[in-house]
Design a protein around this motif. Structure first.
Motif, PDB file in Angstrom:
ATOM      1  N   GLN A  37     -17.225 -64.560  51.349  1.00 50.27           N
ATOM      2  CA  GLN A  37     -18.761 -64.966  51.792  1.00 50.27           C
ATOM      3  C   GLN A  37     -20.140 -63.865  51.848  1.00 50.27           C
ATOM      4  O   GLN A  37     -21.241 -64.858  52.126  1.00 50.27           O
ATOM      5  CB  GLN A  37     -17.986 -65.144  53.747  1.00 50.27           C
ATOM      6  CG  GLN A  37     -17.267 -66.271  54.289  1.00 50.27           C
ATOM      7  CD  GLN A  37     -17.363 -67.122  53.927  1.00 50.27           C
ATOM      8  OE1 GLN A  37     -18.574 -67.935  53.963  1.00 50.27           O
ATOM      9  NE2 GLN A  37     -16.389 -67.595  52.894  1.00 50.27           N
ATOM     10  N   SER A  38     -20.577 -63.410  51.379  1.00 52.05           N
ATOM     11  CA  SER A  38     -21.443 -62.349  51.507  1.00 52.05           C
ATOM     12  C   SER A  38     -21.615 -62.951  49.594  1.00 52.05           C
ATOM     13  O   SER A  38     -22.998 -62.333  49.438  1.00 52.05           O
ATOM     14  CB  SER A  38     -20.985 -61.051  50.930  1.00 52.05           C
ATOM     15  OG  SER A  38     -21.265 -60.368  52.234  1.00 52.05           O
ATOM     16  N   TYR A  39     -21.050 -63.501  48.822  1.00 55.16           N
ATOM     17  CA  TYR A  39     -22.056 -63.778  47.588  1.00 55.16           C
ATOM     18  C   TYR A  39     -22.226 -65.598  47.543  1.00 55.16           C
ATOM     19  O   TYR A  39     -21.697 -66.523  48.644  1.00 55.16           O
ATOM     20  CB  TYR A  39     -20.859 -64.332  47.160  1.00 55.16           C
ATOM     21  CG  TYR A  39     -20.471 -62.264  46.496  1.00 55.16           C
ATOM     22  CD1 TYR A  39     -20.863 -61.910  45.277  1.00 55.16           C
ATOM     23  CD2 TYR A  39     -19.276 -61.829  47.362  1.00 55.16           C
ATOM     24  CE1 TYR A  39     -20.864 -60.757  44.868  1.00 55.16           C
ATOM     25  CE2 TYR A  39     -19.015 -60.762  47.171  1.00 55.16           C
ATOM     26  CZ  TYR A  39     -19.435 -59.667  45.735  1.00 55.16           C
ATOM     27  OH  TYR A  39     -19.343 -58.167  46.377  1.00 55.16           O
ATOM     28  N   SER A  40     -23.253 -65.757  47.082  1.00 53.39           N
ATOM     29  CA  SER A  40     -24.205 -67.313  47.244  1.00 53.39           C
ATOM     30  C   SER A  40     -22.825 -68.168  46.706  1.00 53.39           C
ATOM     31  O   SER A  40     -21.352 -67.976  45.849  1.00 53.39           O
ATOM     32  CB  SER A  40     -24.441 -67.490  46.276  1.00 53.39           C
ATOM     33  OG  SER A  40     -24.546 -67.099  44.673  1.00 53.39           O
ATOM     34  N   PRO A  41     -22.231 -69.458  46.692  1.00 55.14           N
ATOM     35  CA  PRO A  41     -21.323 -70.325  46.531  1.00 55.14           C
ATOM     36  C   PRO A  41     -21.685 -71.013  44.753  1.00 55.14           C
ATOM     37  O   PRO A  41     -19.698 -70.412  44.151  1.00 55.14           O
ATOM     38  CB  PRO A  41     -21.799 -71.875  46.715  1.00 55.14           C
ATOM     39  CG  PRO A  41     -22.543 -71.643  48.598  1.00 55.14           C
ATOM     40  CD  PRO A  41     -23.175 -69.915  48.013  1.00 55.14           C
ATOM     41  N   ASP A  42     -22.464 -70.221  44.118  1.00 52.92           N
ATOM     42  CA  ASP A  42     -22.600 -70.296  42.484  1.00 52.92           C
ATOM     43  C   ASP A  42     -22.537 -69.240  41.980  1.00 52.92           C
ATOM     44  O   ASP A  42     -22.864 -68.663  40.968  1.00 52.92           O
ATOM     45  CB  ASP A  42     -23.280 -71.231  42.524  1.00 52.92           C
ATOM     46  CG  ASP A  42     -24.666 -71.261  42.740  1.00 52.92           C
ATOM     47  OD1 ASP A  42     -24.927 -70.363  43.099  1.00 52.92           O
ATOM     48  OD2 ASP A  42     -25.911 -71.386  41.671  1.00 52.92           O
ATOM     49  N   SER A  43     -21.551 -68.627  42.757  1.00 51.40           N
ATOM     50  CA  SER A  43     -22.179 -66.779  42.447  1.00 51.40           C
ATOM     51  C   SER A  43     -21.582 -66.066  40.838  1.00 51.40           C
ATOM     52  O   SER A  43     -21.038 -67.144  40.068  1.00 51.40           O
ATOM     53  CB  SER A  43     -21.770 -65.669  43.152  1.00 51.40           C
ATOM     54  OG  SER A  43     -22.015 -64.355  43.308  1.00 51.40           O
ATOM     55  N   GLU A  44     -22.452 -65.460  40.335  1.00 51.05           N
ATOM     56  CA  GLU A  44     -21.424 -65.132  39.001  1.00 51.05           C
ATOM     57  C   GLU A  44     -21.632 -63.917  38.542  1.00 51.05           C
ATOM     58  O   GLU A  44     -22.291 -62.816  39.220  1.00 51.05           O
ATOM     59  CB  GLU A  44     -22.819 -65.509  37.610  1.00 51.05           C
ATOM     60  CG  GLU A  44     -23.265 -66.945  37.525  1.00 51.05           C
ATOM     61  CD  GLU A  44     -22.343 -67.845  36.697  1.00 51.05           C
ATOM     62  OE1 GLU A  44     -21.825 -67.260  36.122  1.00 51.05           O
ATOM     63  OE2 GLU A  44     -22.577 -68.621  37.046  1.00 51.05           O
TER      64      GLU A  44
END
Length: 156
Positions: A37-44
């Protein structure tokens, strides 16, 4: 999640330190959904030689990780920061099902979006086999690191 998302770019020394500690606490929980949840939905992500895209792949990776890396304990420290980037160094310890202990050393580069979600994570990690007597981290697995006495040693 709310507390960590209140820590948004541009970072100050204090907010960068808080962001690092919030990330450490989430990882020490060994709750893959909480961490994701701390990462963006499109996190790389790059984690060692593996590459991931998005929260679902992050959850899958972390779930597998913590099924193999038992009694996981992590300590992170702020290395440097800029407007929307943070660099950390870290150590973590875990044991395998065969009771072999490991210590992993690494560096991470983080980039955040304007909402405070991490949109990019690059982790370089090296492992070292250790004996039980060489362990540094003894707080309860699945719990946050105590405030005192368990930071990353200056000497690697």
């Amino acid at each position: 999640m709310t507390a960590t998302l209140a820590l948004r770019p541009p970072f100050t020394l204090e907010s960068a330190r808080q962001k690092v500690r919030a990330a450490e606490d989430a990882w020490n929980s060994q709750d893959a959904h909480r961490v994701a949840q701390s990462y963006s939905p499109d996190s790389e992500w790059r984690n060692r030689n593996l590459f991931f895209h998005g929260r679902d792949q992050i959850v899958e990776f972390l779930t597998r990780k913590w099924q193999v890396e038992l009694e996981y304990r992590l300590a992170k420290s702020l290395w440097t920061f800029s407007d929307n980037r943070i660099a950390v160094r870290f150590q973590y310890e875990y044991r395998t099902a065969e009771h072999q202990w490991h210590r992993a050393y690494g560096n991470e580069l983080w980039e955040f979006d304007e909402q405070g979600l991490m949109r990019r994570r690059e982790a370089s990690i090296n492992d070292l086999l250790i004996d039980d007597s060489q362990r540094r981290f003894h707080w309860p697995s699945g719990s946050p690191r105590p405030e005192e006495g368990f930071g990353i040693p200056e000497v690697f």
